[in-house]
Motif scaffolding. Structure first.
Motif, short mmCIF file in Angstrom:
data_model
loop_
_atom_site.label_atom_id
_atom_site.label_comp_id
_atom_site.label_asym_id
_atom_site.label_seq_id
_atom_site.Cartn_x
_atom_site.Cartn_y
_atom_site.Cartn_z
N UNK A 22 2.59 -18.22 9.07
CA UNK A 22 1.17 -18.04 9.40
C UNK A 22 0.48 -17.02 8.49
N UNK A 23 1.21 -16.48 7.52
CA UNK A 23 0.59 -15.49 6.64
C UNK A 23 -0.53 -16.15 5.82
N UNK A 24 -1.57 -15.39 5.51
CA UNK A 24 -2.67 -15.93 4.69
C UNK A 24 -2.11 -16.38 3.34
N UNK A 25 -1.20 -15.56 2.79
CA UNK A 25 -0.56 -15.90 1.53
C UNK A 25 0.95 -15.61 1.68
N UNK A 26 1.72 -16.65 2.06
CA UNK A 26 3.15 -16.43 2.34
C UNK A 26 3.93 -15.82 1.16
N UNK A 27 3.55 -16.19 -0.06
CA UNK A 27 4.27 -15.64 -1.22
C UNK A 27 4.02 -14.14 -1.32
N UNK A 28 2.75 -13.76 -1.22
CA UNK A 28 2.40 -12.34 -1.29
C UNK A 28 3.06 -11.56 -0.15
N UNK A 29 3.03 -12.16 1.03
CA UNK A 29 3.64 -11.51 2.20
C UNK A 29 5.12 -11.23 1.93
N UNK A 30 5.83 -12.26 1.44
CA UNK A 30 7.27 -12.09 1.21
C UNK A 30 7.56 -11.12 0.07
N UNK A 31 6.69 -11.14 -0.94
CA UNK A 31 6.93 -10.19 -2.04
C UNK A 31 6.81 -8.75 -1.54
N UNK A 32 5.91 -8.54 -0.58
CA UNK A 32 5.79 -7.19 -0.02
C UNK A 32 7.05 -6.85 0.78
N UNK A 33 7.62 -7.85 1.40
CA UNK A 33 8.79 -7.61 2.24
C UNK A 33 10.08 -7.43 1.43
N UNK A 34 10.25 -8.23 0.41
CA UNK A 34 11.55 -8.22 -0.29
C UNK A 34 11.47 -7.84 -1.78
N UNK A 35 10.24 -7.70 -2.29
CA UNK A 35 10.08 -7.48 -3.74
C UNK A 35 10.42 -6.07 -4.19
#
Ligand code: G3P
Length: 217
Positions: free
Chosen positions: A204-217
Motif C-alpha cells: 500500500x506504499x505510495x512508492x513501494x520501491x522508495x519505501x523498501x529502499x528506506x527500509x533496507x537500502x
C-alpha cells in the motif's frame, strides 16, 4: 543466507493481476546488498512474474503432491512455475497441524523453502517439531496494523527463539505483523530473528520501491 525480507502480496487490489507484475518489478529494482528480498505474489501470477524477473518467489500457500485433488495447489507445479518456497499456515489461511507436517515434508522433498506461520508461542512449539526452514511469528491481532510485532511482543520473540533453538536448531525465525520501518527490521534482527515477513506497508506504499529502499537500502 542474508536476512530475509519476505513481502507477502496477499490479495490486495494493488497486488493482484497486472499490479502484481508492476509491484514485483518495482521490488526487483530496489538497490541494496545486505538482505535477501523475496516476494509472495498471488498464485495466479507466480508463473508470469517468474518469467520476467529474478526475484526469490514464494507461494502464499500449497496443498499437495500431483494427483486427483480438485482445487488444490500442487507443490510440484509451484516449483515448476518458478517458486522457490512456500508460506504455510498463515493466520489468514490456517491448516491442520497434521496437514502442515505433511506439507513441510513435501517441501523438503521438492527442495522448496518452507515458511510456517505461527500466531502464538504454543503454536511455535508445535510447529518447531516439524522442523520447517523458517517459522514466522505473526500475532493475528497485529496483522495489518501499524504497531509492529517487535515493539509489541519483544519478550515472546526471545522466548520463541529459545524454543526454536531447543526443538529445531536448523529453523530460523521471521517476525511479522505491523512491520513497517527500518527500525522494525533492525530491531527484529537485534533480537535474533533472521528476517521479517511483511505485507501492507509495502503493497500500500505510495512508492513501494522508495519505501523498501528506506527500509533496507
Ligand atoms: O504475511 C504478512 C503479514 O500477515 C503481516 O501483514 O500487513 O501486518 O505486514 P502486515
Amino acid at each position: 543466507m542474508k536476512p530475509l525480507v519476505l513481502i507477502n502480496f496477499k490479495t490486495y487490489e494493488e497486488s493482484c493481476g497486472d499490479h502484481a507484475l508492476e509491484l514485483a518489478k518495482a521490488i526487483s529494482q530496489v538497490k541494496q546488498k545486505d538482505y535477501q528480498l523475496a516476494i509472495a505474489p498471488t498464485l495466479l501470477t507466480i508463473r508470469e512474474i517468474a518469467k520476467k524477473n529474478k526475484s526469490l518467489i514464494f507461494a502464499q500457500h500449497a496443498d499437495t503432491e500431483y494427483g486427483a485433488h480438485t482445487g488444490s495447489i500442487p507443490l510440484g507445479e509451484l516449483k515448476e512455475s518458478g517458486a522457490k518456497g512456500v508460506i504455510l499456515n498463515h493466520s489468514e489461511y490456517k491448516i491442520l497441524f497434521l496437514k502442515l507436517k505433511e506439507i513441510i515434508k513435501l517441501c523438503r522433498k521438492q527442495e522448496l523453502i518452507s515458511v510456517a506461520c505461527a500466531s502464538t508461542l504454543s503454536e511455535i512449539k508445535r510447529i518447531a517439531a516439524f522442523a520447517p526452514d523458517y517459522i514466522a511469528y505473526e500475532p493475528a491481532e497485529l496483522i495489518g496494523g501499524n504497531v509492529s510485532v517487535v515493539d509489541a511482543d519483544e519478550k515472546i520473540i526471545v522466548r520463541a527463539l529459545n524454543v526454536i533453538w531447543k526443538l529445531s536448531p536448523g529453523t530460523k525465525l521471521l517476525c511479522g505483523a505491523g512491520v513497517h520501518s527500518r527500525k522494525d527490521l533492525q530491531h527484529a534482527l537485534a533480537l535474533g530473528a533472521e528476517g521479517v515477513l511483511l505485507a501492507h506497508a509495502v503493497v500500500k506504499a505510495r512508492d513501494p520501491k522508495e519505501f523498501l529502499e528506506k527500509m533496507v537500502g
